[in-house]
Write a protein that holds these residues in place. Structure first.
Motif, PDB file in Angstrom:
ATOM      1  N   ALA A 174       0.843  -1.194   0.000  1.00 35.93           N
ATOM      2  CA  ALA A 174       0.000   0.000   0.000  1.00 35.93           C
ATOM      3  C   ALA A 174       0.877   1.242   0.000  1.00 35.93           C
ATOM      4  N   VAL A 175       0.330   2.298  -0.557  1.00 38.21           N
ATOM      5  CA  VAL A 175       0.929   3.628  -0.451  1.00 38.21           C
ATOM      6  C   VAL A 175      -0.087   4.499   0.277  1.00 38.21           C
ATOM      7  N   ALA A 176       0.369   5.222   1.283  1.00 37.93           N
ATOM      8  CA  ALA A 176      -0.520   6.084   2.066  1.00 37.93           C
ATOM      9  C   ALA A 176      -0.110   7.539   1.857  1.00 37.93           C
ATOM     10  N   PRO A 177      -0.747   8.238   0.927  1.00 43.43           N
ATOM     11  CA  PRO A 177      -0.396   9.642   0.701  1.00 43.43           C
ATOM     12  C   PRO A 177      -0.873  10.530   1.847  1.00 43.43           C
ATOM     13  N   GLY A 178      -0.122  11.583   2.086  1.00 42.42           N
ATOM     14  CA  GLY A 178      -0.585  12.657   2.933  1.00 42.42           C
ATOM     15  C   GLY A 178      -1.330  13.669   2.088  1.00 42.42           C
ATOM     16  N   TYR A 179      -1.233  14.934   2.457  1.00 44.18           N
ATOM     17  CA  TYR A 179      -1.934  15.977   1.704  1.00 44.18           C
ATOM     18  C   TYR A 179      -1.158  16.287   0.425  1.00 44.18           C
ATOM     19  N   VAL A 180      -1.830  16.045  -0.705  1.00 49.73           N
ATOM     20  CA  VAL A 180      -1.215  16.168  -2.020  1.00 49.73           C
ATOM     21  C   VAL A 180      -1.917  17.285  -2.781  1.00 49.73           C
ATOM     22  N   GLU A 181      -1.157  18.020  -3.545  1.00 52.01           N
ATOM     23  CA  GLU A 181      -1.698  19.154  -4.296  1.00 52.01           C
ATOM     24  C   GLU A 181      -2.537  18.658  -5.477  1.00 52.01           C
ATOM     25  N   THR A 182      -3.798  18.401  -5.211  1.00 55.40           N
ATOM     26  CA  THR A 182      -4.762  17.996  -6.224  1.00 55.40           C
ATOM     27  C   THR A 182      -5.849  19.066  -6.312  1.00 55.40           C
ATOM     28  N   ASP A 183      -6.760  18.898  -7.265  1.00 61.90           N
ATOM     29  CA  ASP A 183      -7.855  19.865  -7.413  1.00 61.90           C
ATOM     30  C   ASP A 183      -8.648  19.993  -6.119  1.00 61.90           C
ATOM     31  N   MET A 184      -8.875  18.862  -5.443  1.00 60.11           N
ATOM     32  CA  MET A 184      -9.660  18.866  -4.219  1.00 60.11           C
ATOM     33  C   MET A 184      -8.964  19.667  -3.122  1.00 60.11           C
ATOM     34  N   VAL A 185      -7.659  19.480  -2.976  1.00 59.14           N
ATOM     35  CA  VAL A 185      -6.916  20.194  -1.938  1.00 59.14           C
ATOM     36  C   VAL A 185      -6.769  21.671  -2.303  1.00 59.14           C
ATOM     37  N   ARG A 186      -6.565  21.959  -3.586  1.00 58.58           N
ATOM     38  CA  ARG A 186      -6.430  23.358  -4.003  1.00 58.58           C
ATOM     39  C   ARG A 186      -7.711  24.151  -3.770  1.00 58.58           C
ATOM     40  N   ALA A 187      -8.849  23.442  -3.674  1.00 55.98           N
ATOM     41  CA  ALA A 187     -10.127  24.120  -3.441  1.00 55.98           C
ATOM     42  C   ALA A 187     -10.340  24.493  -1.978  1.00 55.98           C
ATOM     43  N   VAL A 188      -9.458  24.020  -1.099  1.00 55.89           N
ATOM     44  CA  VAL A 188      -9.561  24.352   0.322  1.00 55.89           C
ATOM     45  C   VAL A 188      -9.251  25.839   0.507  1.00 55.89           C
ATOM     46  N   PRO A 189      -9.998  26.547   1.352  1.00 60.27           N
ATOM     47  CA  PRO A 189      -9.716  27.970   1.603  1.00 60.27           C
ATOM     48  C   PRO A 189      -8.260  28.192   2.005  1.00 60.27           C
ATOM     49  N   ALA A 190      -7.701  29.313   1.552  1.00 60.76           N
ATOM     50  CA  ALA A 190      -6.274  29.585   1.745  1.00 60.76           C
ATOM     51  C   ALA A 190      -5.863  29.529   3.213  1.00 60.76           C
ATOM     52  N   ALA A 191      -6.689  30.072   4.093  1.00 63.73           N
ATOM     53  CA  ALA A 191      -6.341  30.089   5.515  1.00 63.73           C
ATOM     54  C   ALA A 191      -6.275  28.678   6.090  1.00 63.73           C
TER      55      ALA A 191
END
Length: 240
Positions: A174-191
């Motif tokens: 298995a590979v367990a990614p942390g927080y990766v720069e994807t469209d979903m993460v980029r949509a998170v508010p900047a703060a």
């Protein structure tokens, strides 16, 4: 002849990069997708990677999809179980549908797809299965009891199947990614995103290429002594 590598959820996000890098490494790569025909068409035209549409949460659909791939392309030697969805919400507000959809797609698909290729791998005495887990399946995450349960289940599934396949030349990791720069993460508010990055010791989000490189290592011939392992790629955020 190049080995056939199949990536589920392989036309976008992390799966897209994994599929492209597998192709660039010389594998005969195929991408599965579930619903976005336009995105799949664009991906196919841009990369030359064949795409097959079927629902990985449906066993019969997986069986038919694998049969079509093996008829058209060849026997699947490498399987990357990447497909996944989120239906976030706290448990006291979560519907049973939101629970079940995430379990079926994220964890059930690992059974469905692996079951459909495992007999061929055993006959050929070679196989590589890589399941994409998650940091949140290791550490938990508020509002994600369904997602965390499914991803945690993937880690247990990986270890058990690794024991079954080891003597047959089949590795399962298995590979367990942390927080990766994807469209979903980029949509998170900047703060909010700033607070997330502040908890990552290396000081940045991961990239899909970080994840893909881990997958490429685990599917290689040289990784045959590694099985039942979880490779955490999270910038040191959770050491497990």
């Amino acid at each position: 002849m190049p080995k056939v590598a199949l990536v589920t959820g392989g036309t976008r996000g992390i799966g897209e990069v994994i599929a492209i890098e597998l192709k660039e490494a010389g594998y005969l790569t195929v991408a599965n997708y579930g619903g976005n025909d336009e995105r799949a068409r664009e991906f196919r035209e841009r990369t030359g990677i064949p795409t097959y549409k079927f629902d990985v949460s449906d066993f019969d659909a997986c069986k038919s999809g694998i049969e079509a791939i093996e008829r058209d392309i060849g026997p699947v030697s490498i399987l990357v179980n990447n497909a996944g969805i989120t239906r976030d919400g706290t448990l006291h507000k979560m519907s049973q549908k939101s629970w079940q959809e995430v379990l079926d797609t994220n964890l059930g698909s690992c059974f469905n797809m692996s079951r459909c290729v495992i007999e061929g791998m055993r006959e050929r005495r070679f196989g590589r299965i890589v399941n994409i887990g998650s940091l949140n399946g290791q550490a938990g995450q508020y509002g994600q009891v369904n997602y965390a349960a499914a991803k945690s289940g993937i880690h247990g599934f990986t270890k058990a199947l690794a024991l079954e396949g080891a003597s047959m030349g089949i590795t399962v990791n298995a590979v367990a990614p942390g927080y990766v720069e994807t469209d979903m993460v980029r949509a998170v508010p900047a703060a909010v995103l700033e607070k997330i990055v502040a908890r990552i010791p290396v000081g940045r989000l991961g990239s899909a290429h970080d994840i893909a490189r881990g997958v490429l290592f685990l599917v290689s011939d040289e990784s045959g002594f590694i099985t039942g392992s979880t490779l955490s790629i999270n910038g040191g955020q959770h050491m497990y």
